[in-house]
Enzyme design. Structure first.
Site, PDB file in Angstrom:
ATOM      1  N   TYR A 156       0.844  -1.210   0.000  1.00  0.00           N
ATOM      2  CA  TYR A 156       0.000   0.000   0.000  1.00  0.00           C
ATOM      3  C   TYR A 156       0.876   1.257   0.000  1.00  0.00           C
ATOM      4  O   TYR A 156       0.646   2.190  -0.772  1.00  0.00           O
ATOM      5  CB  TYR A 156      -0.918  -0.041   1.217  1.00  0.00           C
ATOM      6  CG  TYR A 156      -1.914   1.089   1.298  1.00  0.00           C
ATOM      7  CD1 TYR A 156      -3.057   1.095   0.510  1.00  0.00           C
ATOM      8  CD2 TYR A 156      -1.726   2.141   2.199  1.00  0.00           C
ATOM      9  CE1 TYR A 156      -3.999   2.127   0.599  1.00  0.00           C
ATOM     10  CE2 TYR A 156      -2.657   3.177   2.302  1.00  0.00           C
ATOM     11  CZ  TYR A 156      -3.789   3.158   1.507  1.00  0.00           C
ATOM     12  OH  TYR A 156      -4.712   4.183   1.596  1.00  0.00           O
ATOM     13  N   LYS A 160       1.021   4.100  -2.883  1.00  0.00           N
ATOM     14  CA  LYS A 160       0.633   5.487  -2.605  1.00  0.00           C
ATOM     15  C   LYS A 160       1.792   6.450  -2.867  1.00  0.00           C
ATOM     16  O   LYS A 160       1.586   7.559  -3.370  1.00  0.00           O
ATOM     17  CB  LYS A 160       0.129   5.622  -1.164  1.00  0.00           C
ATOM     18  CG  LYS A 160      -1.198   4.900  -0.923  1.00  0.00           C
ATOM     19  CD  LYS A 160      -2.266   5.377  -1.888  1.00  0.00           C
ATOM     20  CE  LYS A 160      -3.641   4.830  -1.600  1.00  0.00           C
ATOM     21  NZ  LYS A 160      -4.619   5.161  -2.653  1.00  0.00           N
ATOM     22  N   THR A 191     -14.324   5.475   6.746  1.00  0.00           N
ATOM     23  CA  THR A 191     -14.876   4.745   5.591  1.00  0.00           C
ATOM     24  C   THR A 191     -14.725   3.246   5.842  1.00  0.00           C
ATOM     25  O   THR A 191     -14.143   2.828   6.849  1.00  0.00           O
ATOM     26  CB  THR A 191     -14.091   5.092   4.312  1.00  0.00           C
ATOM     27  OG1 THR A 191     -12.750   4.591   4.474  1.00  0.00           O
ATOM     28  CG2 THR A 191     -14.047   6.583   4.056  1.00  0.00           C
TER      29      THR A 191
HETATM   30  P1  NAP Z   1     -13.552   2.735   0.594  1.00  0.00           P
HETATM   31  O1  NAP Z   1     -14.710   3.306   1.314  1.00  0.00           O
HETATM   32  O2  NAP Z   1     -13.154   1.332   0.827  1.00  0.00           O
HETATM   33  O3  NAP Z   1     -13.789   2.973  -0.970  1.00  0.00           O
HETATM   34  C1  NAP Z   1     -12.911   2.471  -1.915  1.00  0.00           C
HETATM   35  C2  NAP Z   1     -13.509   2.707  -3.278  1.00  0.00           C
HETATM   36  O4  NAP Z   1     -12.634   2.131  -4.254  1.00  0.00           O
HETATM   37  C3  NAP Z   1     -14.855   2.038  -3.423  1.00  0.00           C
HETATM   38  O5  NAP Z   1     -15.713   2.850  -4.189  1.00  0.00           O
HETATM   39  C4  NAP Z   1     -14.525   0.767  -4.186  1.00  0.00           C
HETATM   40  O6  NAP Z   1     -15.643   0.370  -4.929  1.00  0.00           O
HETATM   41  C5  NAP Z   1     -13.397   1.285  -5.081  1.00  0.00           C
HETATM   42  N1  NAP Z   1     -12.565   0.201  -5.595  1.00  0.00           N
HETATM   43  C6  NAP Z   1     -11.802  -0.664  -4.887  1.00  0.00           C
HETATM   44  N2  NAP Z   1     -11.185  -1.526  -5.712  1.00  0.00           N
HETATM   45  C7  NAP Z   1     -11.581  -1.182  -6.974  1.00  0.00           C
HETATM   46  C8  NAP Z   1     -11.282  -1.673  -8.258  1.00  0.00           C
HETATM   47  N3  NAP Z   1     -10.461  -2.721  -8.439  1.00  0.00           N
HETATM   48  N4  NAP Z   1     -11.860  -1.075  -9.328  1.00  0.00           N
HETATM   49  C9  NAP Z   1     -12.705  -0.035  -9.171  1.00  0.00           C
HETATM   50  N5  NAP Z   1     -13.000   0.494  -7.980  1.00  0.00           N
HETATM   51  C10 NAP Z   1     -12.449  -0.072  -6.899  1.00  0.00           C
HETATM   52  O7  NAP Z   1     -12.241   3.566   0.877  1.00  0.00           O
HETATM   53  P2  NAP Z   1     -11.935   5.110   1.075  1.00  0.00           P
HETATM   54  O8  NAP Z   1     -11.398   5.265   2.421  1.00  0.00           O
HETATM   55  O9  NAP Z   1     -13.058   5.963   0.610  1.00  0.00           O
HETATM   56  O10 NAP Z   1     -10.707   5.250   0.062  1.00  0.00           O
HETATM   57  C11 NAP Z   1     -10.682   6.125  -1.048  1.00  0.00           C
HETATM   58  C12 NAP Z   1      -9.226   6.450  -1.358  1.00  0.00           C
HETATM   59  O11 NAP Z   1      -8.667   7.196  -0.264  1.00  0.00           O
HETATM   60  C13 NAP Z   1      -8.348   5.217  -1.525  1.00  0.00           C
HETATM   61  O12 NAP Z   1      -7.468   5.405  -2.582  1.00  0.00           O
HETATM   62  C14 NAP Z   1      -7.600   5.138  -0.208  1.00  0.00           C
HETATM   63  O13 NAP Z   1      -6.377   4.472  -0.353  1.00  0.00           O
HETATM   64  C15 NAP Z   1      -7.443   6.597   0.133  1.00  0.00           C
HETATM   65  N6  NAP Z   1      -7.202   6.882   1.555  1.00  0.00           N
HETATM   66  C16 NAP Z   1      -8.105   6.472   2.503  1.00  0.00           C
HETATM   67  C17 NAP Z   1      -7.823   6.746   3.845  1.00  0.00           C
HETATM   68  C18 NAP Z   1      -8.776   6.315   4.949  1.00  0.00           C
HETATM   69  O14 NAP Z   1      -8.392   6.381   6.142  1.00  0.00           O
HETATM   70  N7  NAP Z   1     -10.004   5.918   4.654  1.00  0.00           N
HETATM   71  C19 NAP Z   1      -6.664   7.424   4.211  1.00  0.00           C
HETATM   72  C20 NAP Z   1      -5.781   7.822   3.214  1.00  0.00           C
HETATM   73  C21 NAP Z   1      -6.066   7.545   1.886  1.00  0.00           C
HETATM   74  P3  NAP Z   1     -16.035  -1.125  -5.345  1.00  0.00           P
HETATM   75  O15 NAP Z   1     -15.805  -1.994  -4.146  1.00  0.00           O
HETATM   76  O16 NAP Z   1     -17.479  -0.979  -5.725  1.00  0.00           O
HETATM   77  O17 NAP Z   1     -15.173  -1.472  -6.509  1.00  0.00           O
END
Ligand code: NAP
Length: 253
Positions: A156, A160, A191
């Site tokens: 990861y 990133k 999330t």
């Molecule tokens: P989340 O709620 O798990 O959402 C992830 C999204 O990515 C979902 O819409 C999922 O949809 C989609 N996804 C996953 N694999 C996919 C694939 N192979 N093809 C197409 N879509 C895919 O996570 P989130 O926290 O909102 O994360 C959004 C972004 O923010 C990510 O890049 C994550 O690394 C980043 N981020 C999150 C955090 C945190 O603490 N939450 C912190 C730093 C960065 P489907 O399952 O429908 O495909």
């Protein structure tokens, strides 16, 4: 309505940060194309946007597939006439744990959805923005791999950090063509992904305590920063890795 009549594509919009961003961009006047693997969740999102008077179109697929990246762009052109804004939000943590026990399949899966997906999206999105003579591409990276090294997160973190390198290269390549490229680096955000990382009350308290603000963000707070990067409010910002992390990067004690 700072995004009035703009066309925005958000990949990874079925949940979390991407979903909140799609809702906000639509509320601010953008026509929104949303992607992720779950068609039902995307359909619900489109229904919510439409019910609020916005316009949206959903197409489901895997972000690590180039044909899908291409089809999303075609949908933006066919439905709404072009593309002004794109955000790669699709992400996965993969299996966390000791690197010596991590198999290559997990490594590739994590790199594919986070990093390769961002590249494939950019490859097809940027030429459309170039045609408009302006645009904003946002890659959702993380403080993990940028300001923090965390054990058990090798794939990861590499993905990133790779997204930040990709963003800088694209920003320089497309700057002369009027297109801005930035990375958004959220801190802990409430999330499904955060729940996957920390599920017990003790784990959640630990994660909250890593942040100077002693809490994690709501997806809506992160969406506000995406709006800044997408809109003309950030017209002189490109090549920037923007931490929106509640101080997780600077807290030491
Ligand atoms: P989340 O709620 O798990 O959402 C992830 C999204 O990515 C979902 O819409 C999922 O949809 C989609 N996804 C996953 N694999 C996919 C694939 N192979 N093809 C197409 N879509 C895919 O996570 P989130 O926290 O909102 O994360 C959004 C972004 O923010 C990510 O890049 C994550 O690394 C980043 N981020 C999150 C955090 C945190 O603490 N939450 C912190 C730093 C960065 P489907 O399952 O429908 O495909």
């Amino acid at each position: 309505m700072v995004l009035q009549n703009k066309v925005a594509l958000i990949v990874g919009a079925s949940a979390g940060i991407g979903r909140a961003t799609a809702l906000l961009f639509a509320e601010k006047g953008a026509h929104v194309v949303v992607g992720a693997r779950r068609q039902d969740a995307l359909d619900e999102l489109v229904a919510e946007i439409t019910a609020s008077g916005g316009t949206a179109y959903a197409l489901a697929g895997d972000a690590s597939n180039e044909t899908y990246a291409q089809k999303l762009c075609e949908a933006a052109v066919e439905r709404f006439g072009g593309l002004d804004i794109a955000m790669h939000c699709a992400g996965a943590l993969g299996k966390l744990g000791p690197t010596a026990e991590m198999n290559e399949t997990n490594w590739h899966n994590v790199i594919n959805v986070n990093l390769t997906g961002a590249f494939l999206g950019a490859k097809h999105q940027l030429p459309l923005m170039e045609k408009r003579g302006s645009g904003s591409l946002i890659l959702t990276s993380s403080f993990v791999g940028y300001t923090a090294g965390m054990p058990g997160m090798a794939a990861y973190a590499a993905a990133k950090a790779g997204m930040v390198g990709l963003m800088k290269s694209l920003a320089v390549e497309y700057g002369p063509r009027g297109v801005r490229v930035n990375a958004l680096l959220p801190g802990g955000t409430d999330t499904d992904m955060a729940a996957e990382f920390a599920s017990t009350p003790e784990e959640k308290a630990f994660v909250r305590g890593l942040h100077a603000l002693e809490r994690i963000a709501t997806p809506e707070e992160i969406a506000q920063s995406a709006l800044y990067l997408a809109s003309d409010a950030s017209s002189f910002t490109t090549g920037h890795a923007m931490l929106v992390d509640g101080g997780v990067s600077i807290k030491k004690g």
